[in-house]
Scaffold this active site. Structure first.
Site, PDB file in Angstrom:
ATOM      1  N   SER A   1      25.791  -0.843  85.682  1.00  0.00           N
ATOM      2  CA  SER A   1      27.070  -1.296  86.250  1.00  0.00           C
ATOM      3  C   SER A   1      27.829  -2.248  85.328  1.00  0.00           C
ATOM      4  O   SER A   1      29.048  -2.339  85.398  1.00  0.00           O
ATOM      5  CB  SER A   1      26.821  -1.975  87.600  1.00  0.00           C
ATOM      6  OG  SER A   1      25.906  -3.044  87.460  1.00  0.00           O
TER       7      SER A   1
ATOM      8  N   ASP B   1      26.721 -13.069  93.728  1.00  0.00           N
ATOM      9  CA  ASP B   1      26.468 -12.293  92.520  1.00  0.00           C
ATOM     10  C   ASP B   1      26.714 -13.159  91.275  1.00  0.00           C
ATOM     11  O   ASP B   1      27.850 -13.496  90.956  1.00  0.00           O
ATOM     12  CB  ASP B   1      27.391 -11.069  92.495  1.00  0.00           C
ATOM     13  CG  ASP B   1      27.081 -10.113  91.348  1.00  0.00           C
ATOM     14  OD1 ASP B   1      26.318 -10.493  90.436  1.00  0.00           O
ATOM     15  OD2 ASP B   1      27.622  -8.996  91.353  1.00  0.00           O
TER      16      ASP B   1
ATOM     17  N   HIS C   1      27.218  -9.997  87.631  1.00  0.00           N
ATOM     18  CA  HIS C   1      28.457  -9.317  87.257  1.00  0.00           C
ATOM     19  C   HIS C   1      29.581 -10.318  87.008  1.00  0.00           C
ATOM     20  O   HIS C   1      29.505 -11.471  87.427  1.00  0.00           O
ATOM     21  CB  HIS C   1      28.864  -8.319  88.351  1.00  0.00           C
ATOM     22  CG  HIS C   1      27.900  -7.191  88.504  1.00  0.00           C
ATOM     23  ND1 HIS C   1      26.821  -7.252  89.364  1.00  0.00           N
ATOM     24  CD2 HIS C   1      27.836  -5.968  87.909  1.00  0.00           C
ATOM     25  CE1 HIS C   1      26.136  -6.118  89.291  1.00  0.00           C
ATOM     26  NE2 HIS C   1      26.729  -5.322  88.422  1.00  0.00           N
TER      27      HIS C   1
END
Length: 423
Positions: free
Chosen positions: A163, A393, A396
């Protein structure tokens, strides 16, 4: 009668003649030997010269037929901030405030994933968008989108990885879309929407005949089902000796950019019942670092044998720094400004393995060693400003943000003709 005086005189004359003959003979012998010695010396010198010439010719022929091995890491010259003509490590530097950033508005880019658009998701402080990476001894070329699009006309760029690779892919599309007058000329070739599990996305810049693709391959090698008669705890495997079955789709490209690392953790492997496999053998005792190195060697072998080095430039981005904190690294706290020190986040075992494997390759692979630069950016993660705010998170990055800097460096390397192999 012959007197004694006359006898003595005669004897002296004969002795003198004998002495002169001896001296004459000795002179001739010495002269002959001298000629022979000089002749032999010249012959030896001639033979030595011929032998050395032969060796030199053989060495030159060998170097011509078998070029010397060169490690695969490359460094690129960029615009120097001084009169120095030396090279620069663009990944060694610091973050400096710059009000000319960001380079795009994520809410106006249809390819910026909603989960990474932190401002739209409620983040009020936008200071994290106002930082520019400043290498220690040089400058990254200022982003000139029109010039970049012109030079990329007719090219195919392929991102492969997890990702974080998709984030960089989205960032590059948003950066380049600013140079396209009619945004309708930029579209996903199959009309697909971005999702977390989708295996392939391809965006076409029709007015520039430019294609930028993303392939989801979190391990780079082949995931598979558990073999027969495997223990019950084994639900699936990672085939560390076999490339991902979609790897043949990556080859026909001008630029290949790889990453891997975020799925090589116990929580995404062993806790989920996923173990390693090589051939028909299940490697229950193989640790993650060893398996990752084996998988990277499989990838390296694939690059050496499958990629056309005359056409395709290969890049590998190292592990991206995360900022999880706490005893078990399960707490996420996003700061308002970058850290002043890296606090040990500038090193990564995953990155060290990547660097070590790439160094031993003969096919040129350019490292994007982003681990140290990202270590400062505790302010730039998604945090709770994602499409799922209940799950913090700290892995990311928000868009726009840090991945844009990766792409500024990547694009300058892709378009640079001034390159030098690091020994």
């Amino acid at each position: 009668m012959v007197t004694s005086f006359e006898l003595q005189q005669c004897s002296l004359d004969k002795l003198k003649q004998f002495h002169e003959r001896v001296l004459s003979s000795s002179h001739k012998i010495v002269k002959v030997h001298l000629k022979l010695w000089v002749s032999e010396s010249v012959s030896v010198l001639v033979l030595a010269g011929l032998f050395l010439s032969f060796l030199l010719a053989m060495v030159c022929a060998y170097l011509y037929l078998f070029p010397r091995y060169q490690p695969a890491i490359r460094t690129y010259g960029v615009h120097e901030s001084s009169d120095s003509l030396g090279k620069c490590n663009v990944f060694e530097g610091k973050w400096v405030p710059d009000d000319s950033y960001p380079l795009y508005n994520a809410s106006q880019c249809p390819f910026a994933e909603r989960g990474f658009d932190c401002v739209t998701n409620g983040r009020r402080d936008k200071g994290y968008q106002k930082w520019r990476w400043k290498p220690k001894n040089c400058e990254i070329p200022r982003f000139n989108v029109q010039e970049i699009l012109r030079k990329l006309r007719g090219k195919r760029i392929v991102f492969v990885g997890d990702s974080l690779s998709r984030t960089q892919w989205e960032s590059m599309i948003c950066l380049l879309m600013n140079g396209v007058e009619d945004k309708r000329d930029v579209y996903e070739i199959n009309g697909k929407k971005i999702t977390k599990r989708i295996r392939f996305l391809g965006v076409w810049f029709s007015s520039f005949n430019l294609r930028i693709d993303y392939y989801r391959s979190v391990f780079l090698v082949q995931p598979g089902s558990a073999p027969r008669r495997a223990p019950k705890r084994v639900k699936s495997t990672v085939r560390v000796d076999k490339m991902d079955d979609i790897s043949n789709e990556w080859i026909d490209s001008d630029f290949l950019i790889f990453n891997s690392g975020h799925w090589w953790t116990p929580t995404k492997l062993f806790y989920m019942g996923c173990y390693f496999q090589s051939g028909r053998s299940l490697k229950l005792g193989m640790g993650i670092p060893s398996a990752f190195r084996t998988a990277l060697k499989t990838w390296a072998s694939w690059v050496e044998t499958s990629v056309n080095r005359k056409r395709t430039r290969v890049f590998f981005r190292t592990f991206e720094a995360s900022h999880w904190i706490g005893r078990n690294r399960n707490s996420c706290k996003v700061t308002r400004r970058p850290w002043l020190r890296t606090k040990g986040r500038d090193r990564s075992r995953i990155s060290d393995i990547i660097i070590d494997v790439v160094k031993k390759m003969t096919t040129p692979v350019t490292l994007l060693h982003v681990t140290p630069m990202g270590a400062f950016r505790s302010d730039a993660h998604v945090g709770t400003w994602s499409d799922n705010p209940s799950v913090p998170d700290c892995s990311h990055w928000c868009l726009p943000g840090v991945p844009d800097t990766w792409n500024e460096i990547l694009l300058s390397m892709m378009l640079s003709k001034d390159e030098q192999t690091v020994q």
